[in-house]
Scaffold this active site. Structure first.
Site, PDB file in Angstrom:
ATOM      1  N   SER A   1       1.969  -5.163 -22.426  1.00 38.98           N
ATOM      2  CA  SER A   1       2.369  -4.047 -21.600  1.00 38.98           C
ATOM      3  C   SER A   1       1.783  -4.178 -20.195  1.00 38.98           C
ATOM      4  CB  SER A   1       1.957  -2.729 -22.258  1.00 38.98           C
ATOM      5  OG  SER A   1       2.538  -1.628 -21.593  1.00 38.98           O
TER       6      SER A   1
ATOM      7  N   ASP B   1      12.379  -2.089 -27.613  1.00 38.02           N
ATOM      8  CA  ASP B   1      11.503  -1.434 -26.645  1.00 38.02           C
ATOM      9  C   ASP B   1      12.302  -1.025 -25.413  1.00 38.02           C
ATOM     10  OD1 ASP B   1       9.444  -0.641 -24.959  1.00 38.02           O
ATOM     11  OD2 ASP B   1       8.832  -2.691 -24.487  1.00 38.02           O
TER      12      ASP B   1
ATOM     13  N   HIS C   1       7.397  -1.567 -28.555  1.00 38.76           N
ATOM     14  CA  HIS C   1       6.676  -1.947 -27.339  1.00 38.76           C
ATOM     15  C   HIS C   1       5.434  -2.786 -27.618  1.00 38.76           C
ATOM     16  CE1 HIS C   1       5.527  -1.767 -23.194  1.00 38.76           C
ATOM     17  NE2 HIS C   1       4.436  -1.098 -23.442  1.00 38.76           N
TER      18      HIS C   1
END
Length: 475
Positions: free
Chosen positions: A179, A393, A452
């Site tokens: 991320s 995601d 994610h």
């Protein structure tokens, strides 16, 4: 002889660093886990900054296979501001919560994670930037941080850590994260390469970068959400075509005077606003911000009637049967237990309250894109990069990741390296493709059905992926 000289040099440097504020503890037991830990865990602080005012907290797990030979992975969590403990307990660490035998009324129960990445690598999980997890600053000014400062702190951390652990100096060094660490991790690699070129000591054996669903560049990552939404039927093809026509492909910073574009984007927003962006197939949950009261939960603050039945037996490992994020309650309950903090050797009084993700950090995002680091890597010495994306995601869609990789104008390797499925237990686990330019290589892989933070959703598949990649096997 060279190794002996290096060890002697490290010993001399350690004498110089002896005044630095640092501490290390071998943790043998943890509340919630029955008996001694069957793996090696060291926790500690390493001071960085001009006066060591920033104290970065880390968890070091030795490889459960061959710690002297297996890679050394420095794993950076998402954020900025999320604790490394979240990665350990919910993704790729060796322990996790046993939801079937835990309840929010009692102390959580821990169990082993059979898909831990520590089975094939030594892993340092780092609380960075300062203010995340158990990391803290002795000076209030230290909490005013940024991307650039964080990169510098992490670079100083890994150098000092290796000086204190010279037995791992020769291990292949892997910088990894997911991320928002898609901004930080490549910058750390660039810093290491520059330090090695300047002959800074110690020399770091950097070979590999691993990033998952990485935030890389606003234009590619965020702008791709509209295209992704169309691909997975969250919006109609007609609505997508209207967006392309009226917004000219610019969805992040459209022309505000373009009323037709604004109207289309508002329609798209209404289609997406009730989705769980981290995993589009799972429920979007009401927001909550619980605080422990004497290590008991104030359930009324959640506005929900939470009972043990919430944690269903349908899939107790990773999903509650209602809302995944309620599993995160266990982390706050466990990490704020004084017995846990004592076992981890957390310094008393250094943090008021542990949060899985601290959103109150005074943080400046002064690295707008990490794409230029990859462009620099094109002319670097041999460097391998694994980029993986959970394909469900919506936060950082795989579509944008594929587009920024394509923008590097690398060569798609022929033969078995072209776009193809990769397998776990005879089933398609995702798709992969390899890009090369000179001695620089990017292996791109999707993880089918993952969100994610891919290892949280597909732990078995992600374990097989990292095991094969670190062993230099094709996926």
């Amino acid at each position: 002889m060279a190794t002996q000289c290096r060890l002697l040099w490290c010993f001399l440097i350690l004498l110089v660093l002896s005044n630095s504020v640092s501490s290390q503890t071998v943790v043998k037991t943890l509340p919630g886990f029955e008996g001694n830990l069957p793996f090696f865990l060291e926790t500690g602080y390493i001071g960085v900054g001009e006066m060591d005012e920033i104290q970065l907290f880390y968890y070091f797990f030795k490889s459960e296979r061959k710690p002297n030979e297996d890679p050394l992975v420095l794993w950076l969590p998402t954020g900025p501001g999320c604790s490394a403990l979240s990665s350990i307990l919910y993704e790729n660490g060796p322990i996790r919560f046993n939801y079937k035998n835990s309840s929010i009324q009692d102390k959580p129960v821990l169990e082993l994670n059979i898909y831990s990445w520590t089975k094939v690598a030594n892993v340092i999980f780092l609380d960075a930037p300062v203010g995340s997890g158990f990391s803290y600053s002795t000076a209030s000014s230290g909490y005013n941080t940024s991307d650039i400062k964080t990169v510098s702190n992490i670079y100083e951390f890994i150098r000092k850590w290796l000086l204190m652990h010279p037995e791992h100096m020769e291990n292949q060094l892997v910088i990894g994260g997911e991320s928002y660490s898609g901004i930080i991790a490549p910058a750390v690699v660039q810093k290491i390469l520059e330090g090695n070129a300047a002959k800074e000591h110690p020399w770091l054996n950097i070979q590999t970068l691993v990033v998952g669903n990485p935030f890389t560049d606003v234009y590619y990552d965020i702008n791709s959400r509209v295209k992704f939404a169309d691909r997975v039927a969250l919006i109609s093809d007609d609505l997508y075509e209207q967006a392309k026509f009226h917004c000219h492909g610019e969805y992040v910073h459209p022309n505000r005077s373009n009323t037709a574009c604004a109207a289309v984007l508002e329609m798209i927003h209404r289609c997406l606003e009730d989705l769980n962006a981290a995993m589009i197939l799972e429920n979007k949950c009401p927001a909550f911000s619980p605080r422990p009261k004497n290590i008991q939960w104030d359930l009324g603050s959640l506005g929900l009637n939470l009972t043990d039945s919430l944690f269903s037996e349908a899939n107790p490992i990773t999903y509650t049967g209602y809302c995944r994020k309620y599993n995160y309650l266990f982390a706050s309950l466990w990490a704020n237990d004084l017995a846990v903090q004592e076992a981890l050797n957390v310094r008393n009084g250094t943090i008021e309250h542990w949060e899985r993700c601290n959103k109150s950090i005074a943080y400046t995002r002064d690295i707008k894109s990490s794409l230029h680091y990859y462009k620099n890597f094109l002319s670097a010495k041999p460097l391998r990069v694994l980029v993986y994306s959970g394909d469900h995601d919506l936060i950082i869609p795989y579509v944008g990741t594929e587009e920024w990789i394509a923008s590097l104008n690398m060569t798609i390797s022929a033969g078995n390296h072209e776009w193809r499925p990769w397998y776990v237990d005879g089933q398609v686990a995702g798709y992969t493709e390899i890009y090369t330019k000179k001695e620089f290589r990017i292996t791109y892989a999707t993880v089918k059905g993952a969100g994610h933070t891919a290892p949280e959703y597909k732990p078995k598949q992600c374990y097989n992926m990292i095991e094969r990649y670190l062993a230099h096997f094709f996926l």
